[in-house]
Design a protein around this motif. Structure first.
Motif, mmCIF file in Angstrom:
data_model
loop_
_atom_site.group_PDB
_atom_site.id
_atom_site.type_symbol
_atom_site.label_atom_id
_atom_site.label_comp_id
_atom_site.label_asym_id
_atom_site.label_seq_id
_atom_site.Cartn_x
_atom_site.Cartn_y
_atom_site.Cartn_z
ATOM 1 N N GLN A 185 0.824 -1.188 0.000
ATOM 2 C CA GLN A 185 0.000 0.000 0.000
ATOM 3 C C GLN A 185 0.867 1.249 0.000
ATOM 4 N N SER A 186 0.305 2.341 -0.479
ATOM 5 C CA SER A 186 1.076 3.583 -0.541
ATOM 6 C C SER A 186 1.501 4.059 0.847
ATOM 7 N N ASN A 187 0.791 3.648 1.886
ATOM 8 C CA ASN A 187 1.174 4.073 3.233
ATOM 9 C C ASN A 187 2.430 3.356 3.724
ATOM 10 N N MET A 188 2.928 2.344 2.970
ATOM 11 C CA MET A 188 4.183 1.680 3.327
ATOM 12 C C MET A 188 5.393 2.449 2.802
ATOM 13 N N ALA A 189 5.146 3.467 1.993
ATOM 14 C CA ALA A 189 6.236 4.191 1.353
ATOM 15 C C ALA A 189 7.109 4.935 2.355
ATOM 16 N N GLY A 190 6.594 5.283 3.483
ATOM 17 C CA GLY A 190 7.388 5.935 4.510
ATOM 18 C C GLY A 190 7.036 7.386 4.705
ATOM 19 N N GLN A 205 15.148 6.654 -10.309
ATOM 20 C CA GLN A 205 14.199 6.924 -11.385
ATOM 21 C C GLN A 205 14.794 6.645 -12.758
ATOM 22 N N ASN A 206 16.104 6.735 -12.895
ATOM 23 C CA ASN A 206 16.773 6.508 -14.176
ATOM 24 C C ASN A 206 17.242 5.069 -14.340
ATOM 25 N N LEU A 207 16.845 4.193 -13.414
ATOM 26 C CA LEU A 207 17.267 2.792 -13.382
ATOM 27 C C LEU A 207 18.773 2.649 -13.212
ATOM 28 N N ASP A 208 19.348 3.561 -12.438
ATOM 29 C CA ASP A 208 20.753 3.477 -12.046
ATOM 30 C C ASP A 208 20.815 2.879 -10.648
ATOM 31 N N TRP A 209 21.799 2.012 -10.401
ATOM 32 C CA TRP A 209 22.021 1.499 -9.042
ATOM 33 C C TRP A 209 22.670 2.599 -8.230
ATOM 34 N N HIS A 228 11.658 6.240 -1.914
ATOM 35 C CA HIS A 228 10.675 6.442 -2.977
ATOM 36 C C HIS A 228 10.669 7.893 -3.419
ATOM 37 N N PHE A 229 10.125 8.110 -4.595
ATOM 38 C CA PHE A 229 10.160 9.452 -5.171
ATOM 39 C C PHE A 229 8.837 9.818 -5.837
ATOM 40 N N THR A 287 6.315 15.588 -1.759
ATOM 41 C CA THR A 287 5.963 16.491 -0.662
ATOM 42 C C THR A 287 5.736 15.770 0.660
ATOM 43 N N ILE A 288 5.597 14.432 0.628
ATOM 44 C CA ILE A 288 5.309 13.715 1.875
ATOM 45 C C ILE A 288 6.253 12.542 2.120
ATOM 46 N N VAL A 289 7.366 12.491 1.397
ATOM 47 C CA VAL A 289 8.271 11.349 1.546
ATOM 48 C C VAL A 289 8.967 11.374 2.891
#
Length: 107
Positions: free
Chosen positions: A43-48, A68-72, A80-81, A85-87
């Motif tokens: 769930q989105s509430n697990m995002a932190g 986001q660019n699939l870079d390690w 998460h990104f 505003t709420i991360v």
């Protein structure tokens, strides 16, 4: 099964098929060896939403994530990104750090 159930799986499959092509970020010098990959999906509430502190931004060279660019890149909070505003701090990095402690041979 409706589209709401299938769509996340299709998106995930699309992302996973690009993982072999993902390049390592400048912070790490080589491609991950003996990589154990975990997908923490929920769930989105697990995002932190927890408050980010300095300790949450400390780099561990054995705990990586795809950006986001699939870079390690080193996994630092927030992981998460999608909601800038709420991360905050979630459970993903803590899980990975503890797993790395228990499995010193893997990334």
């Amino acid at each position: 099964m409706n589209l709401h159930c299938i769509l996340p799986v299709l998106i995930l499959f699309g992302l996973l098929t690009d993982i072999p092509n993902a390049r390592l970020a400048a912070q790490t010098s080589d491609a991950p060896q003996n990589l154990h990959l975990f997908l923490l999906i929920g769930q989105s509430n697990m995002a932190g939403r927890g408050t980010i502190e300095d300790v949450d931004r400390q780099v561990n060279s054995r705990v990586l994530m795809l950006d986001q660019n699939l870079d390690w890149v080193p996994a630092v909070d927030p992981l998460h990104f999608d909601k800038p505003t709420i991360v905050g701090v979630g459970l993903g990095r803590t899980f990975a750090l503890r797993y790395a402690d228990d499995h010193p041979e893997v990334v």
